[in-house]
Design an enzyme around this catalytic site. Structure first.
Site, PDB file in Angstrom:
ATOM      1  N   PRO A 290      -4.206   5.941  -1.381  1.00 37.88           N
ATOM      2  CG  PRO A 290      -6.208   7.131  -1.246  1.00 37.88           C
ATOM      3  CD  PRO A 290      -5.661   5.770  -1.531  1.00 37.88           C
ATOM      4  CD  GLU A 291      -0.133   5.572   2.922  1.00 34.95           C
ATOM      5  OE1 GLU A 291      -0.043   6.283   3.942  1.00 34.95           O
ATOM      6  OE2 GLU A 291      -0.089   4.326   2.957  1.00 34.95           O
ATOM      7  CB  THR A 292      -3.169  12.741   3.356  1.00 35.29           C
ATOM      8  OG1 THR A 292      -3.547  12.062   4.548  1.00 35.29           O
ATOM      9  CG2 THR A 292      -4.308  12.732   2.363  1.00 35.29           C
TER      10      THR A 292
END
Length: 587
Positions: A290-292
């Site tokens: 997951p890459e904010t």
């Protein structure tokens, strides 16, 4: 099970450093993080276990946090005198790793909050009846201790954070296959211990501007075993996207355009085994990064990460039977597989369409150079269909041997293989056997070091059948059903993208140790050509076909030398042999 998107506020004594900051712009220090888990472990010993899991380059221990239900979880006792944690039943294992890049710390804070809520909220604790959760609170302890406020120049908070590199200035998300850092070595042992069903490593993105707070890299489905790829695409990913949408965090695949704007289409990220999700895929584990989005404020990035981890936990529990069935089928298929892909390229003939929520990209004069520069106009949001290229095709393959034979001198390679679940059997006596041997004909090497190595690629090999004598103590690794077959293929086949050869572990065989003096060898070479008419014919043919070669006397002399018995047999010879026999070598 449908859960409320916003959990109740914790008691003041249980608030994390992030929650204690009214601005939501503070991430925990390393000491605060570990102290918090120690406090949880002391308060909830029936559900949460904290242990040291090996050394790191920082001189501090890697920690594992295990969360499970009281029904299936017990601490060290008289029944486990080795002091190891005992789980009484196999449930899906969700493995969450944080802080590989400590300047991207959302997962560190989100996992602290999630672990607490899983302990303190009965409706959330019920999720642990279906899934065991393993958390590495901080992977790159070295980088987290190197706290600063400047190295993430493009990022919107927090006020202070860690550094990307570890104590040896290694990017640990390039170290999963070569495992030079103590961090990676400890991780490998932990990963093999748990053999997780799903692996999540939390990150923050760089790159374009867009409306999303959360983007997602999933294991490339083309690279997974078919059963797992189908499950990922058909069940797991849709549920994750729907779950995040319900929690008011719409997601998109990780944003990587061929150009700077969506018109060029989204390109899926190809995670070779140097990366976490690429490494996990070698063991039939589905991986996620997951890459904010770096330009969103820190507080929503933390909350989006919390909700993603919670959604993942919910979904893995709900889909546990299908996940287990897919992994079982994948293992059976791999055991029967005879040819394995080793390198991949994007298939630009295939794409799907996604609705992308972006901002219009425009140009304006740079205040620095006066030249046109790109900017994203946040007053001009859009939602439009964008092509998403998410299929890869193999560009190199190799047949599966019965076994690889590794000379006992290559101890570093042997140690890495053992750490990753391979069984190496030393020969007890001298064995002479027919094998396949690789010779390096050509390869390309990076002009500058990458992660401490000059990395090789585009490897071209010549395969020769040879009868070779192996000595007592030489190591045999069989690719049987119990072996990590795909891991062995992608590390020991030199043409694989992240093979041990690619990372320079065998570079010494590329250097010639003995040579000749021209004025001495001239007469010997002439005599060789007189005594071997076929060798003379080959030389003359090369001269006819290549004018530059015909005009280069030293090159011709070198060719004769390399075609003779005087050329050392170990030069450009890959030391790992492929055995294609049946049964056990030497029996």
């Amino acid at each position: 099970m449908t859960l409320a998107p916003t959990p109740p506020a914790p008691a003041p004594a249980w608030r994390t450093p992030f929650e204690n900051d009214p601005a939501g712009n503070t991430t925990a220090t390393y000491t605060e993080c570990i102290s918090y888990y120690q406090k949880l472990a002391a308060a909830y010993p029936a559900y949460l276990h904290l242990a040291e899991a090996g050394p790191t380059d920082a001189g501090r221990p890697l920690h594992e946090v295990v969360l499970s239900s009281a029904v299936s979880f017990s601490l060290p006792s008289k029944e486990s005198p080795d002091g190891k944690l005992k789980l009484t039943a196999r449930k899906p294992v969700l493995f969450i790793q944080n802080g590989i890049h400590p300047g991207e710390p959302e997962g560190i804070d989100a996992s602290m909050m999630l672990a607490r809520d899983l302990m303190q909220q009965p409706r959330l604790r019920k999720l642990l009846e279906a899934v065991t959760v393993v958390i590495v609170p901080v992977y790159n302890i070295d980088g987290m201790l190197n706290r600063n406020s400047t190295t993430r120049v493009n990022q919107n908070g927090p006020v202070a954070y860690g550094f990307r590199g570890n104590a040896r200035h290694l990017d640990l998300n390039r170290d999963y296959i070569k495992q030079e850092s103590r961090n990676a070595q400890s991780f490998a042992a932990l990963f093999q211990k748990w053999q997780p069903d799903v692996f999540v490593e939390t990150h923050t993105s760089n790159g374009a501007d867009y409306q999303y707070t959360m983007t997602l890299i999933a294991t490339q489905h083309s690279k997974l075993a078919p059963a797992l790829g189908t499950f990922l695409q058909g069940q797991l990913l849709p549920a994750l996207y729907q779950g995040m949408e319900k929690k008011k965090w719409p997601m998109t695949p990780y944003v990587d355009f061929e150009g700077q704007t969506p018109e060029s289409g989204l390109r899926a990220f190809l995670e070779s085994p140097r990366y976490s999700t690429g490494y996990a895929a070698l063991f039939n584990t589905i991986g996620f990064m997951p890459e904010t989005h770096m330009l969103k404020a820190f507080a929503p990035r933390v909350h989006a990460t919390y909700d993603f981890l919670l959604t993942m936990l919910e979904t893995v529990g709900q889909q546990a039977p299908a996940l287990a069935a897919a992994r079982t089928l994948a293992a059976a298929d791999m055991a029967a597989q005879t040819t394995f892909p080793l390198a991949w390229a994007l298939d630009e003939t295939q794409h799907e369409t996604v609705q992308f929520r972006g901002y219009e990209g425009r140009m304006k004069p740079s205040d620095v150079s006066g030249q046109p520069r790109l900017y994203y106009d946040r007053t001009a949001p859009f939602t439009r269909p964008v092509q998403y290229f998410n299929t890869f095709k193999p560009t190199a393959t190799a047949g599966r041997p019965t076994a690889y034979i590794i000379p006992k001198a290559w101890t570093e390679v042997a140690d890495i293989l053992r750490r990753n679940g391979a069984t190496l059997e030393p020969l007890t006596h001298e064995v002479t056997a027919p094998v396949e041997t690789y010779y390096f004909e050509d390869f390309k090497t990076t002009p500058k070091p990458f992660e401490g190595h000059y990395v090789h690629s585009q490897v071209r090999l010549q395969t020769r059948p040879e009868t070779t004598t192996f000595l007592p103590g030489d190591l045999v690794v069989y690719l049987n059903d119990a072996a990590p077959i795909r891991y062995l293929m992608e590390t020991l086949e030199p043409q694989a993208t992240d093979s041990f050869f690619a990372w320079g572990f065998f570079d010494s065989v590329l250097q010639q140790k003995e040579h000749f003096s021209d004025y001495v060898f001239e007469d010997l070479a002439a005599d060789l050509l007189r005594r071997d008419p076929k060798l003379r014919e080959r030389l003359e043919k090369l001269k006819q076909d290549n004018a530059a070669f015909a005009a280069n006397g030293p090159a011709q002399l070198e060719w004769v030398y390399q075609s003779s018995a005087y050329h050392e047999p170990g030069h450009n010879r890959y030391p790992v042999a492929r055995w294609l026999g049946v049964g056990k070598l030497g029996e």
